[in-house]
Motif scaffolding. Sequence first.
Motif, PDB file in Angstrom:
ATOM      1  N   TYR A 136       0.838  -1.200   0.000  1.00 37.50           N
ATOM      2  CA  TYR A 136       0.000   0.000   0.000  1.00 37.50           C
ATOM      3  C   TYR A 136       0.872   1.250   0.000  1.00 37.50           C
ATOM      4  CZ  TYR A 136      -3.530   3.372   1.462  1.00 37.50           C
ATOM      5  OH  TYR A 136      -4.362   4.471   1.529  1.00 37.50           O
ATOM      6  N   VAL A 137       1.989   1.188   0.725  1.00 40.71           N
ATOM      7  CA  VAL A 137       2.920   2.322   0.762  1.00 40.71           C
ATOM      8  C   VAL A 137       3.433   2.622  -0.643  1.00 40.71           C
ATOM      9  CG1 VAL A 137       5.176   3.112   1.582  1.00 40.71           C
ATOM     10  CG2 VAL A 137       3.628   1.929   3.152  1.00 40.71           C
ATOM     11  N   ARG A 138       3.810   1.587  -1.364  1.00 37.79           N
ATOM     12  CA  ARG A 138       4.317   1.783  -2.726  1.00 37.79           C
ATOM     13  C   ARG A 138       3.249   2.425  -3.613  1.00 37.79           C
ATOM     14  NH1 ARG A 138       8.478  -0.300  -5.827  1.00 37.79           N
ATOM     15  NH2 ARG A 138       9.175  -1.600  -4.077  1.00 37.79           N
ATOM     16  N   THR A 139       2.015   1.966  -3.482  1.00 35.86           N
ATOM     17  CA  THR A 139       0.921   2.535  -4.270  1.00 35.86           C
ATOM     18  C   THR A 139       0.733   4.014  -3.964  1.00 35.86           C
ATOM     19  OG1 THR A 139      -0.230   0.408  -4.358  1.00 35.86           O
ATOM     20  CG2 THR A 139      -1.540   2.375  -4.790  1.00 35.86           C
ATOM     21  N   LEU A 140       0.795   4.367  -2.682  1.00 37.97           N
ATOM     22  CA  LEU A 140       0.659   5.767  -2.287  1.00 37.97           C
ATOM     23  C   LEU A 140       1.789   6.616  -2.864  1.00 37.97           C
ATOM     24  CD1 LEU A 140      -0.458   6.005   1.474  1.00 37.97           C
ATOM     25  CD2 LEU A 140      -1.563   7.036  -0.516  1.00 37.97           C
ATOM     26  N   LEU A 141       3.000   6.124  -2.736  1.00 40.12           N
ATOM     27  CA  LEU A 141       4.152   6.877  -3.231  1.00 40.12           C
ATOM     28  C   LEU A 141       4.094   7.053  -4.739  1.00 40.12           C
ATOM     29  CD1 LEU A 141       7.039   5.291  -1.115  1.00 40.12           C
ATOM     30  CD2 LEU A 141       6.004   7.548  -0.805  1.00 40.12           C
ATOM     31  N   GLU A 142       3.687   6.019  -5.454  1.00 42.41           N
ATOM     32  CA  GLU A 142       3.620   6.093  -6.910  1.00 42.41           C
ATOM     33  C   GLU A 142       2.521   7.035  -7.384  1.00 42.41           C
ATOM     34  OE1 GLU A 142       3.219   2.017  -7.999  1.00 42.41           O
ATOM     35  OE2 GLU A 142       5.399   1.660  -8.081  1.00 42.41           O
ATOM     36  N   SER A 143       1.490   7.220  -6.545  1.00 49.43           N
ATOM     37  CA  SER A 143       0.374   8.084  -6.945  1.00 49.43           C
ATOM     38  C   SER A 143       0.648   9.557  -6.680  1.00 49.43           C
ATOM     39  CB  SER A 143      -0.899   7.672  -6.191  1.00 49.43           C
ATOM     40  OG  SER A 143      -0.787   7.959  -4.796  1.00 49.43           O
ATOM     41  N   ALA A 144       1.715   9.862  -5.934  1.00 48.45           N
ATOM     42  CA  ALA A 144       2.000  11.245  -5.557  1.00 48.45           C
ATOM     43  C   ALA A 144       3.087  11.834  -6.447  1.00 48.45           C
ATOM     44  CB  ALA A 144       2.444  11.307  -4.098  1.00 48.45           C
ATOM     45  N   PRO A 145       2.969  13.105  -6.810  1.00 52.61           N
ATOM     46  CA  PRO A 145       4.073  13.760  -7.519  1.00 52.61           C
ATOM     47  C   PRO A 145       5.264  13.891  -6.574  1.00 52.61           C
ATOM     48  CG  PRO A 145       2.371  15.354  -6.937  1.00 52.61           C
ATOM     49  CD  PRO A 145       1.823  14.007  -6.614  1.00 52.61           C
ATOM     50  N   ARG A 146       6.411  13.424  -6.999  1.00 58.00           N
ATOM     51  CA  ARG A 146       7.601  13.448  -6.141  1.00 58.00           C
ATOM     52  C   ARG A 146       8.607  14.430  -6.747  1.00 58.00           C
ATOM     53  NH1 ARG A 146       6.314   8.563  -7.325  1.00 58.00           N
ATOM     54  NH2 ARG A 146       8.199   8.166  -8.559  1.00 58.00           N
ATOM     55  N   VAL A 147       8.642  15.606  -6.193  1.00 58.52           N
ATOM     56  CA  VAL A 147       9.464  16.695  -6.707  1.00 58.52           C
ATOM     57  C   VAL A 147      10.733  16.810  -5.872  1.00 58.52           C
ATOM     58  CG1 VAL A 147       9.537  19.172  -7.188  1.00 58.52           C
ATOM     59  CG2 VAL A 147       7.391  17.898  -7.457  1.00 58.52           C
ATOM     60  N   ARG A 148      11.839  17.076  -6.506  1.00 62.46           N
ATOM     61  CA  ARG A 148      13.101  17.303  -5.802  1.00 62.46           C
ATOM     62  C   ARG A 148      13.101  18.742  -5.291  1.00 62.46           C
ATOM     63  NH1 ARG A 148      17.988  14.723  -5.463  1.00 62.46           N
ATOM     64  NH2 ARG A 148      19.855  16.030  -5.291  1.00 62.46           N
ATOM     65  N   VAL A 149      12.620  18.930  -4.059  1.00 63.66           N
ATOM     66  CA  VAL A 149      12.428  20.265  -3.503  1.00 63.66           C
ATOM     67  C   VAL A 149      13.749  20.898  -3.088  1.00 63.66           C
ATOM     68  CG1 VAL A 149      11.151  21.622  -1.797  1.00 63.66           C
ATOM     69  CG2 VAL A 149      10.174  19.497  -2.660  1.00 63.66           C
ATOM     70  N   THR A 150      14.639  20.112  -2.496  1.00 62.59           N
ATOM     71  CA  THR A 150      15.960  20.581  -2.087  1.00 62.59           C
ATOM     72  C   THR A 150      17.007  19.608  -2.638  1.00 62.59           C
ATOM     73  OG1 THR A 150      16.243  19.310  -0.035  1.00 62.59           O
ATOM     74  CG2 THR A 150      14.897  21.320   0.085  1.00 62.59           C
ATOM     75  N   PRO A 151      18.283  19.940  -2.531  1.00 61.79           N
ATOM     76  CA  PRO A 151      19.310  19.025  -3.040  1.00 61.79           C
ATOM     77  C   PRO A 151      19.310  17.658  -2.372  1.00 61.79           C
ATOM     78  CG  PRO A 151      20.238  21.218  -2.751  1.00 61.79           C
ATOM     79  CD  PRO A 151      18.865  21.250  -2.144  1.00 61.79           C
ATOM     80  N   THR A 152      18.736  17.539  -1.166  1.00 60.54           N
ATOM     81  CA  THR A 152      18.762  16.262  -0.455  1.00 60.54           C
ATOM     82  C   THR A 152      17.442  15.495  -0.543  1.00 60.54           C
ATOM     83  OG1 THR A 152      18.167  17.395   1.609  1.00 60.54           O
ATOM     84  CG2 THR A 152      20.514  17.032   1.188  1.00 60.54           C
ATOM     85  N   THR A 153      16.463  16.022  -1.278  1.00 63.13           N
ATOM     86  CA  THR A 153      15.162  15.346  -1.376  1.00 63.13           C
ATOM     87  C   THR A 153      15.292  14.000  -2.077  1.00 63.13           C
ATOM     88  OG1 THR A 153      14.091  17.507  -1.583  1.00 63.13           O
ATOM     89  CG2 THR A 153      12.772  15.569  -2.118  1.00 63.13           C
ATOM     90  N   ILE A 154      14.757  12.970  -1.443  1.00 66.58           N
ATOM     91  CA  ILE A 154      14.727  11.633  -2.049  1.00 66.58           C
ATOM     92  C   ILE A 154      13.434  11.493  -2.839  1.00 66.58           C
ATOM     93  CG2 ILE A 154      14.701   9.147  -1.605  1.00 66.58           C
ATOM     94  CD1 ILE A 154      16.181   9.718   1.021  1.00 66.58           C
ATOM     95  N   THR A 155      13.532  11.136  -4.113  1.00 67.19           N
ATOM     96  CA  THR A 155      12.340  10.956  -4.948  1.00 67.19           C
ATOM     97  C   THR A 155      12.244   9.548  -5.528  1.00 67.19           C
ATOM     98  OG1 THR A 155      13.523  11.782  -6.892  1.00 67.19           O
ATOM     99  CG2 THR A 155      12.311  13.399  -5.577  1.00 67.19           C
ATOM    100  N   ASP A 156      13.335   8.812  -5.527  1.00 65.98           N
ATOM    101  CA  ASP A 156      13.342   7.466  -6.099  1.00 65.98           C
ATOM    102  C   ASP A 156      12.498   6.518  -5.245  1.00 65.98           C
ATOM    103  OD1 ASP A 156      14.631   5.360  -7.941  1.00 65.98           O
ATOM    104  OD2 ASP A 156      15.073   4.607  -5.920  1.00 65.98           O
ATOM    105  N   ILE A 157      11.615   5.778  -5.875  1.00 67.21           N
ATOM    106  CA  ILE A 157      10.692   4.897  -5.149  1.00 67.21           C
ATOM    107  C   ILE A 157      11.433   3.868  -4.313  1.00 67.21           C
ATOM    108  CG2 ILE A 157       9.020   3.010  -5.442  1.00 67.21           C
ATOM    109  CD1 ILE A 157       7.649   5.591  -5.705  1.00 67.21           C
ATOM    110  N   GLU A 158      12.415   3.208  -4.881  1.00 66.96           N
ATOM    111  CA  GLU A 158      13.117   2.151  -4.147  1.00 66.96           C
ATOM    112  C   GLU A 158      13.871   2.718  -2.943  1.00 66.96           C
ATOM    113  OE1 GLU A 158      12.396  -0.845  -4.676  1.00 66.96           O
ATOM    114  OE2 GLU A 158      11.252  -0.351  -6.476  1.00 66.96           O
ATOM    115  N   GLU A 159      14.481   3.874  -3.122  1.00 66.07           N
ATOM    116  CA  GLU A 159      15.199   4.495  -2.001  1.00 66.07           C
ATOM    117  C   GLU A 159      14.215   4.926  -0.920  1.00 66.07           C
ATOM    118  OE1 GLU A 159      18.668   7.862  -1.205  1.00 66.07           O
ATOM    119  OE2 GLU A 159      17.878   7.550  -3.229  1.00 66.07           O
ATOM    120  N   LEU A 160      13.051   5.415  -1.329  1.00 64.13           N
ATOM    121  CA  LEU A 160      12.031   5.792  -0.350  1.00 64.13           C
ATOM    122  C   LEU A 160      11.511   4.564   0.402  1.00 64.13           C
ATOM    123  CD1 LEU A 160       9.995   8.427  -2.392  1.00 64.13           C
ATOM    124  CD2 LEU A 160      11.285   8.851  -0.301  1.00 64.13           C
TER     125      LEU A 160
END
Length: 282
Positions: free
Chosen positions: A164-188
């Motif tokens: 369910y977590v993966r589904t939620l993450l995939e449904s959300a726009p994942r923007v690189r807000v700062t240089p340290t923002t993690i956006t990769d699904i597997e890393e998240l």
Amino acid sequence: MTPDHEGDKRYSSPLFNNSLMKGIEVLTAFGPQNPDMNLPEIAAATGLSRSAAQRFAHTLETLGYLRKDPRSKRYSLTPKTVEIGYRYLLVNPLIDRANPFLLELNRTSGETVNLSEPDGTDMVYIARFATNLHASVHMPVGRRLPMYCTASGRAYLSLLAPKYVRTLLESAPRVRVTPTTITDIEELMDTIAMARENGYAHSDAEYYRGDLNIAVPITDAHGSPIAAVNISAPTARWTMERLREELVPLLLSTGRQISSEQPPLADAEPFRKGYGIMPAYP
């Protein structure tokens, strides 16, 4: 029905009031990018016709939720709109139970403490005790932040099923807000798995530069996650290593207390003052 809602079975129910939805959409169309709007702008922002926008704006003005500048004919929100959200804060039993524990954590840590609840793919901040030291981030009650890059969101997600977590993450726009923002699904997913194992989550300046966060989930009587508590600390005073060593134990204790205990009546009573009828003065 607006194009965004076409095909959604929830909006096709005979019990669904389309007019009420449109009225709420008019109110929520106002924001930082649209602090005031005229009728054509309201129509464009909501997908309404100009005549429909005029009816809804007039109704909301009559009810006191919008004001119209007599010269520019532009509408803006009034303080009465705050009342809608404020009522939620007054009747939320979690806030009532958590406030004394949040205050104690704020005092012992010396840093800002927040309580947030999930809504969609965001966490909404519903209680806040700010540090009396310099803080680089202003986080008012009602602010929404995405789950994927915040400690509170990751703490909440850590107690959900990974699928369910993966589904939620995939449904959300994942923007690189700062240089340290993690956006990769597997890393998240790995970061959330670590939070599940450790009992707390962290975010290293991933939404605001210079802002470190640690968070723990709050659970209901069945152990299901319902909220999260986080400590926000600036990099000017803290490192993530120091947060883990010095404040994580306090945070874990606070999370357990909010999840399973009622605060002493004497500690809770000060937060309830003013909730009843306000006194009348001559």
